[in-house]
Design a protein around this motif. Structure first.
Motif, PDB file in Angstrom:
ATOM      1  N   ARG A  65     -17.724 -40.430-115.440  1.00 37.99           N
ATOM      2  CA  ARG A  65     -17.638 -40.486-116.889  1.00 37.99           C
ATOM      3  C   ARG A  65     -16.193 -40.458-117.390  1.00 37.99           C
ATOM      4  NH1 ARG A  65     -20.911 -35.993-120.176  1.00 37.99           N
ATOM      5  NH2 ARG A  65     -22.471 -36.666-118.629  1.00 37.99           N
ATOM      6  N   VAL A  66     -15.365 -39.650-116.743  1.00 33.45           N
ATOM      7  CA  VAL A  66     -13.974 -39.549-117.191  1.00 33.45           C
ATOM      8  C   VAL A  66     -13.069 -40.558-116.485  1.00 33.45           C
ATOM      9  CG1 VAL A  66     -14.245 -37.121-117.795  1.00 33.45           C
ATOM     10  CG2 VAL A  66     -13.385 -37.731-115.520  1.00 33.45           C
ATOM     11  N   GLY A  67     -13.642 -41.331-115.564  1.00 31.27           N
ATOM     12  CA  GLY A  67     -12.872 -42.367-114.897  1.00 31.27           C
ATOM     13  C   GLY A  67     -11.848 -41.862-113.908  1.00 31.27           C
ATOM     14  N   SER A  68     -12.150 -40.759-113.261  1.00 33.18           N
ATOM     15  CA  SER A  68     -11.212 -40.166-112.306  1.00 33.18           C
ATOM     16  C   SER A  68     -11.486 -40.662-110.881  1.00 33.18           C
ATOM     17  CB  SER A  68     -11.321 -38.642-112.347  1.00 33.18           C
ATOM     18  OG  SER A  68     -10.475 -38.060-111.375  1.00 33.18           O
ATOM     19  N   LYS A  69     -10.424 -40.867-110.126  1.00 34.33           N
ATOM     20  CA  LYS A  69     -10.569 -41.238-108.718  1.00 34.33           C
ATOM     21  C   LYS A  69     -10.711 -40.005-107.827  1.00 34.33           C
ATOM     22  CE  LYS A  69      -8.084 -45.637-109.013  1.00 34.33           C
ATOM     23  NZ  LYS A  69      -6.956 -46.451-108.485  1.00 34.33           N
ATOM     24  N   LYS A  70     -10.380 -38.866-108.383  1.00 37.78           N
ATOM     25  CA  LYS A  70     -10.470 -37.624-107.612  1.00 37.78           C
ATOM     26  C   LYS A  70     -11.493 -36.690-108.248  1.00 37.78           C
ATOM     27  CE  LYS A  70      -5.707 -37.764-105.901  1.00 37.78           C
ATOM     28  NZ  LYS A  70      -4.417 -37.042-105.819  1.00 37.78           N
ATOM     29  N   PRO A  71     -12.136 -35.869-107.398  1.00 37.14           N
ATOM     30  CA  PRO A  71     -11.910 -35.702-105.960  1.00 37.14           C
ATOM     31  C   PRO A  71     -12.626 -36.755-105.125  1.00 37.14           C
ATOM     32  CG  PRO A  71     -13.659 -34.241-106.648  1.00 37.14           C
ATOM     33  CD  PRO A  71     -13.159 -34.910-107.897  1.00 37.14           C
ATOM     34  N   PHE A  72     -12.138 -36.949-103.907  1.00 39.13           N
ATOM     35  CA  PHE A  72     -12.861 -37.678-102.878  1.00 39.13           C
ATOM     36  C   PHE A  72     -13.996 -36.750-102.446  1.00 39.13           C
ATOM     37  CE2 PHE A  72     -13.800 -38.730 -98.501  1.00 39.13           C
ATOM     38  CZ  PHE A  72     -13.629 -40.095 -98.393  1.00 39.13           C
ATOM     39  N   ILE A  73     -15.234 -37.171-102.635  1.00 34.89           N
ATOM     40  CA  ILE A  73     -16.379 -36.295-102.357  1.00 34.89           C
ATOM     41  C   ILE A  73     -17.012 -36.669-101.025  1.00 34.89           C
ATOM     42  CG2 ILE A  73     -18.614 -35.453-103.181  1.00 34.89           C
ATOM     43  CD1 ILE A  73     -17.737 -36.307-106.014  1.00 34.89           C
ATOM     44  N   GLN A  74     -17.148 -35.672-100.189  1.00 30.02           N
ATOM     45  CA  GLN A  74     -17.743 -35.876 -98.866  1.00 30.02           C
ATOM     46  C   GLN A  74     -18.917 -34.932 -98.674  1.00 30.02           C
ATOM     47  OE1 GLN A  74     -15.343 -36.770 -95.228  1.00 30.02           O
ATOM     48  NE2 GLN A  74     -15.944 -34.721 -94.611  1.00 30.02           N
ATOM     49  N   ILE A  75     -20.051 -35.473 -98.260  1.00 26.91           N
ATOM     50  CA  ILE A  75     -21.209 -34.664 -97.891  1.00 26.91           C
ATOM     51  C   ILE A  75     -21.177 -34.494 -96.382  1.00 26.91           C
ATOM     52  CG2 ILE A  75     -23.731 -34.542 -97.805  1.00 26.91           C
ATOM     53  CD1 ILE A  75     -22.757 -34.262-100.614  1.00 26.91           C
ATOM     54  N   SER A  76     -21.135 -33.262 -95.909  1.00 24.08           N
ATOM     55  CA  SER A  76     -21.066 -33.034 -94.467  1.00 24.08           C
ATOM     56  C   SER A  76     -22.259 -32.225 -93.994  1.00 24.08           C
ATOM     57  CB  SER A  76     -19.760 -32.318 -94.097  1.00 24.08           C
ATOM     58  OG  SER A  76     -19.712 -31.028 -94.657  1.00 24.08           O
ATOM     59  N   SER A  77     -22.748 -32.582 -92.828  1.00 27.85           N
ATOM     60  CA  SER A  77     -23.907 -31.914 -92.249  1.00 27.85           C
ATOM     61  C   SER A  77     -23.671 -31.625 -90.775  1.00 27.85           C
ATOM     62  CB  SER A  77     -25.163 -32.780 -92.393  1.00 27.85           C
ATOM     63  OG  SER A  77     -25.405 -33.110 -93.736  1.00 27.85           O
ATOM     64  N   ILE A  78     -24.393 -30.640 -90.269  1.00 32.40           N
ATOM     65  CA  ILE A  78     -24.394 -30.316 -88.849  1.00 32.40           C
ATOM     66  C   ILE A  78     -25.743 -30.720 -88.279  1.00 32.40           C
ATOM     67  CG2 ILE A  78     -24.159 -28.498 -87.113  1.00 32.40           C
ATOM     68  CD1 ILE A  78     -21.598 -28.955 -88.643  1.00 32.40           C
TER      69      ILE A  78
END
Length: 344
Positions: free
Chosen positions: A194-207
């Protein structure tokens, strides 16, 4: 560079989630030529890593609201505490005074960082120093206000630990509410858009463990395209603190091992300000000093750190300290020595 990083992340995902890829990679890495070549590379690279830039892992809280099956937090005996302001101020001061070259600052450790009421202010301080920040969180405590602040601060990376494809699976593995966490993550994604931000880089991590193995492909499909990265890692023993299924873990029976690169380029500071040997030392058994009494330069010359490094450079399981024998890093075919620091 971004294309290269994305390729590396996809390769790591394939390695963890596809047994056939792991088998092929292990066969290639078992070659005597590979071992000889990589050993020479490590000899050169470790000297460069000693000069930085360094990763700085800061545990501002070792309280956690989750009860993850693959984590030793529930058996951890050291006292639970939130880092006081004096200790954090020493970290900030020493970085500046020593002009420490920093690769990334990781707000992580053996707790959920969002249990620290001062977390966002502390991240803001690091960002104002011009340092890249990665936040590790399970996102269950990430309110809308916190999500908006994360975007406003332009935190570089947010790594979200998310294990489970449905409420029952997620609750069994992590012990927290599935719907709440999903809503929180979706709000972060939407607010960032919505705010047009490139950050944060979002990562979903699993084990990858037996409780989520069956649905792991569906889990990946659920999040791919919504976030920048989805990763799946093989389980490990946390230096002996957690029992894992050997079929779903990094095997640690091989006589040949490779040095853990983190011993040359990472400082880990626990919630009481102790420098500890590594992020797997969840009980802070191997203390190198304390940020209130020791500089980063002091830690670089620490005798315990030197002994650990020398043990790892023998390339033998039997030579490793007991904690390292039951870790995953020495058994990953030395791949970390081949990767750019941007994917740390």
């Amino acid at each position: 560079m971004k294309a290269k990083e994305n390729f590396i992340r996809k390769a790591k995902l394939a390695y963890s989630s596809l047994p056939g890829v792991r088998k092929w990679a292990n066969r290639f890495a078992s070659s005597p030529l590979y071992f000889k070549w990589l050993k020479k590379r490590i000899a050169r690279q470790k000297e460069k890593d000693k000069s930085g830039p360094f990763n700085l892992v800061i545990e501002t809280s070792n309280f956690c609201n989750a009860r993850c099956l693959m984590c030793p937090h529930s058996i951890m005996k050291r006292s639970k505490t939130i880092m006081d302001n004096k200790t954090f101020s020493f970290i900030v001061k020493r970085i500046g005074q020593e002009n420490l070259p920093v690769n990334k600052v990781f707000f992580s450790g053996m707790g959920e960082p969002l249990t620290d009421p001062n977390l966002l202010r502390r991240i803001e301080i690091m960002k104002k120093m011009g340092l890249p920040v990665r936040l590790y969180t399970n996102a269950s405590l990430m309110t809308k206000e916190i999500a908006r602040k994360i975007v406003a601060l332009a935190i570089d990376e947010v790594n979200i630990s998310f294990n489970g494809t449905n409420p029952i699976e997620y609750q069994k593995i992590m012990g927290i509410d599935f719907a709440t966490t999903v809503d929180n993550i979706n709000y972060l994604i939407e607010w960032k858009r919505r705010v047009g931000s490139k950050k944060p880089f979002i990562q979903i991590s699993s084990i990858l463990i037996k409780e989520n193995k069956k649905n792991i492909k569906k889990h990946i499909q659920n999040w791919e395209g919504k976030v920048e990265s989805v990763t799946v890692s093989l389980a490990h023993q946390w230096g002996g603190g957690v029992k894992v299924n050997p079929k779903l873990s990094i095997q640690n029976s091989s006589a040949k091992t490779y040095p853990c690169r983190s011993l040359w380029h990472t400082f880990v500071i626990d919630s009481q300000g102790n420098f500890v040997i590594c992020c797997r030392d969840y009980e802070s058994k191997h203390i190198l000093g304390n940020i209130k009494t020791h500089t980063f330069a002091d830690i670089k010359k620490n005798a315990v750190l030197h002994r650990f490094r020398q043990a790892h450079l023998k390339y033998s399981r039997d030579a490793l300290p007991p904690m390292c024998q039951k870790c995953n890093f020495p058994y990953q075919d030395g791949v970390e020595w081949l990767l750019p620091r941007s994917v740390d």
